[in-house]
Write a protein that holds these residues in place. Sequence first.
Motif, PDB file in Angstrom:
ATOM      1  N   THR A 209     -33.965  73.787   2.128  1.00 23.73           N
ATOM      2  CA  THR A 209     -35.079  74.701   2.340  1.00 23.73           C
ATOM      3  C   THR A 209     -34.705  75.920   3.167  1.00 23.73           C
ATOM      4  OG1 THR A 209     -35.820  73.487   4.295  1.00 23.73           O
ATOM      5  CG2 THR A 209     -36.747  72.826   2.171  1.00 23.73           C
ATOM      6  N   ALA A 235     -39.026  73.693  -4.424  1.00 24.63           N
ATOM      7  CA  ALA A 235     -38.489  72.381  -4.800  1.00 24.63           C
ATOM      8  C   ALA A 235     -38.784  72.074  -6.257  1.00 24.63           C
ATOM      9  CB  ALA A 235     -39.090  71.304  -3.898  1.00 24.63           C
ATOM     10  N   LYS A 258     -41.326  70.767   5.920  1.00 23.13           N
ATOM     11  CA  LYS A 258     -41.163  70.954   4.478  1.00 23.13           C
ATOM     12  C   LYS A 258     -40.979  69.620   3.761  1.00 23.13           C
ATOM     13  CE  LYS A 258     -40.733  75.598   4.662  1.00 23.13           C
ATOM     14  NZ  LYS A 258     -41.671  76.556   4.059  1.00 23.13           N
ATOM     15  N   ILE A 259     -40.170  68.744   4.332  1.00 24.83           N
ATOM     16  CA  ILE A 259     -39.912  67.473   3.652  1.00 24.83           C
ATOM     17  C   ILE A 259     -41.139  66.569   3.711  1.00 24.83           C
ATOM     18  CG2 ILE A 259     -38.384  65.473   3.506  1.00 24.83           C
ATOM     19  CD1 ILE A 259     -37.084  68.116   2.690  1.00 24.83           C
ATOM     20  N   LYS A 261     -44.170  67.675   3.311  1.00 24.32           N
ATOM     21  CA  LYS A 261     -44.949  68.134   2.151  1.00 24.32           C
ATOM     22  C   LYS A 261     -44.418  67.511   0.869  1.00 24.32           C
ATOM     23  CE  LYS A 261     -45.937  72.698   4.152  1.00 24.32           C
ATOM     24  NZ  LYS A 261     -45.804  74.152   3.926  1.00 24.32           N
ATOM     25  N   LEU A 262     -43.082  67.479   0.734  1.00 22.69           N
ATOM     26  CA  LEU A 262     -42.475  66.857  -0.440  1.00 22.69           C
ATOM     27  C   LEU A 262     -42.833  65.375  -0.503  1.00 22.69           C
ATOM     28  CD1 LEU A 262     -40.502  67.447  -2.817  1.00 22.69           C
ATOM     29  CD2 LEU A 262     -38.652  66.750  -1.299  1.00 22.69           C
ATOM     30  N   VAL A 267     -44.543  70.176  -4.424  1.00 23.31           N
ATOM     31  CA  VAL A 267     -43.225  70.674  -4.813  1.00 23.31           C
ATOM     32  C   VAL A 267     -43.104  72.176  -4.595  1.00 23.31           C
ATOM     33  CG1 VAL A 267     -42.682  68.826  -6.436  1.00 23.31           C
ATOM     34  CG2 VAL A 267     -43.938  70.839  -7.250  1.00 23.31           C
ATOM     35  N   LEU A 269     -43.363  74.389  -1.482  1.00 19.88           N
ATOM     36  CA  LEU A 269     -43.390  74.086  -0.059  1.00 19.88           C
ATOM     37  C   LEU A 269     -43.783  75.273   0.813  1.00 19.88           C
ATOM     38  CD1 LEU A 269     -40.114  71.944   0.074  1.00 19.88           C
ATOM     39  CD2 LEU A 269     -42.445  71.240  -0.539  1.00 19.88           C
ATOM     40  N   ALA A 314     -40.153  60.719   1.001  1.00 19.50           N
ATOM     41  CA  ALA A 314     -39.727  61.796   0.105  1.00 19.50           C
ATOM     42  C   ALA A 314     -38.792  61.264  -0.976  1.00 19.50           C
ATOM     43  CB  ALA A 314     -39.045  62.898   0.914  1.00 19.50           C
ATOM     44  N   GLN A 317     -40.762  59.681  -3.712  1.00 20.46           N
ATOM     45  CA  GLN A 317     -41.341  60.690  -4.600  1.00 20.46           C
ATOM     46  C   GLN A 317     -40.297  61.214  -5.585  1.00 20.46           C
ATOM     47  OE1 GLN A 317     -44.316  62.159  -5.098  1.00 20.46           O
ATOM     48  NE2 GLN A 317     -45.547  61.329  -3.426  1.00 20.46           N
ATOM     49  N   LEU A 318     -39.114  61.518  -5.074  1.00 16.02           N
ATOM     50  CA  LEU A 318     -38.064  62.073  -5.927  1.00 16.02           C
ATOM     51  C   LEU A 318     -37.628  61.092  -7.005  1.00 16.02           C
ATOM     52  CD1 LEU A 318     -35.917  63.767  -3.129  1.00 16.02           C
ATOM     53  CD2 LEU A 318     -37.278  64.950  -4.858  1.00 16.02           C
TER      54      LEU A 318
END
Length: 350
Positions: A209, A235, A258-259, A261-262, A267, A269, A314, A317-318
């Motif tokens: 980021t 992202a 930021k992470i 939010k992910l 996606v 951010l 995170a 999610q990924l």
Amino acid sequence: MNTPAQLRRGWTTGACAAAATRAALIRLWGGDWPESVTIALPRGERPSFAVAHRAEGPGWAEAGIVKDAGDDPDVTHGALIVARVRAAPGGVTFRAGEGVGTVTKPGLPIPPGEPAINPVPRAMMEEVVAELAAEHARAPDIEITVSVPGGAEIAKKTWNPRLGIEGGLSILGTTGIVRPFSCAAWIASIHRGVDVARAAGLGHVAGCTGATSEKVVQALHGLPDHAMLDMGDFAGGLLKYLAKHPVPRVTIGGGIGKITKLAQGAVDLHSARSQVDLEALADLAGVPEIAGANTALEASRMAPDLGQKVAEAALAQLVGRYGTAADGTRIGFDVVVIDRAGTVLGRAGP
């Protein structure tokens, strides 16, 4: 890094404040008003800035620089960044003038009660004072008041009021440079970065980021420069492209905000388009007090293991959304969460 080179870059409010400080100090210490000044940025660049405002009085001088944000649609583009300098004991001290905010809540890089002038801009101005003090055989004891006429109104278009920065704008910047923010161009550059990495046969790339997380991730994994994709806030632009053009291993790195939010499903951010859900973060941490925090960084100080939990969320999610590419190829993800100083707060994945 791969960035949209066709867009014109600009300069941060912090860089402009440092340039204004230099011009004002030259006059305060007996020199003629300069037409322009050159300063050193944190990464070694030496841009010049035209001096757009000059004023002086008994024991003080002030100069102003018009901020040029390049092709970035920055709300402060065209604002006049003013620095007034005067001799005062105690080294270099900072004051918030008209249009510059004051920090009122914890969780930001500057403590409550201080002018909203971030650490790197402060360091840049301190460097200017030290350099000119040595040249003029003066004590580096200078009070710097930074002002942005109209800044209080501009700040209403930012997240400063929500973050507890009252009275105006923040003086920002970690590199001194504003990178152009064009969604289409930036995302296209991310795609080209993936293409280059695949063409080079790389089995591991990283999307980060910002500059600090990129430096940390590159050092952790020993990755070459062309494996580092300048993801920024986009992202989704990276992940959706990887789903069609997979690379075996992908590291995602960034600050805890930021992470988070992910981890919560966003996606995009950027602060204008997604926000941290602090109540959900409190549930994740098992610490109800986090719901009243100002930022995810402040929340991490309430729960020492929060960075690790965010990294794991995170990663889930990924893997769940992007772990299998369109052609059935599996993508191995890992996540690195850092704080502003670059300290690793959490890691998840292989």
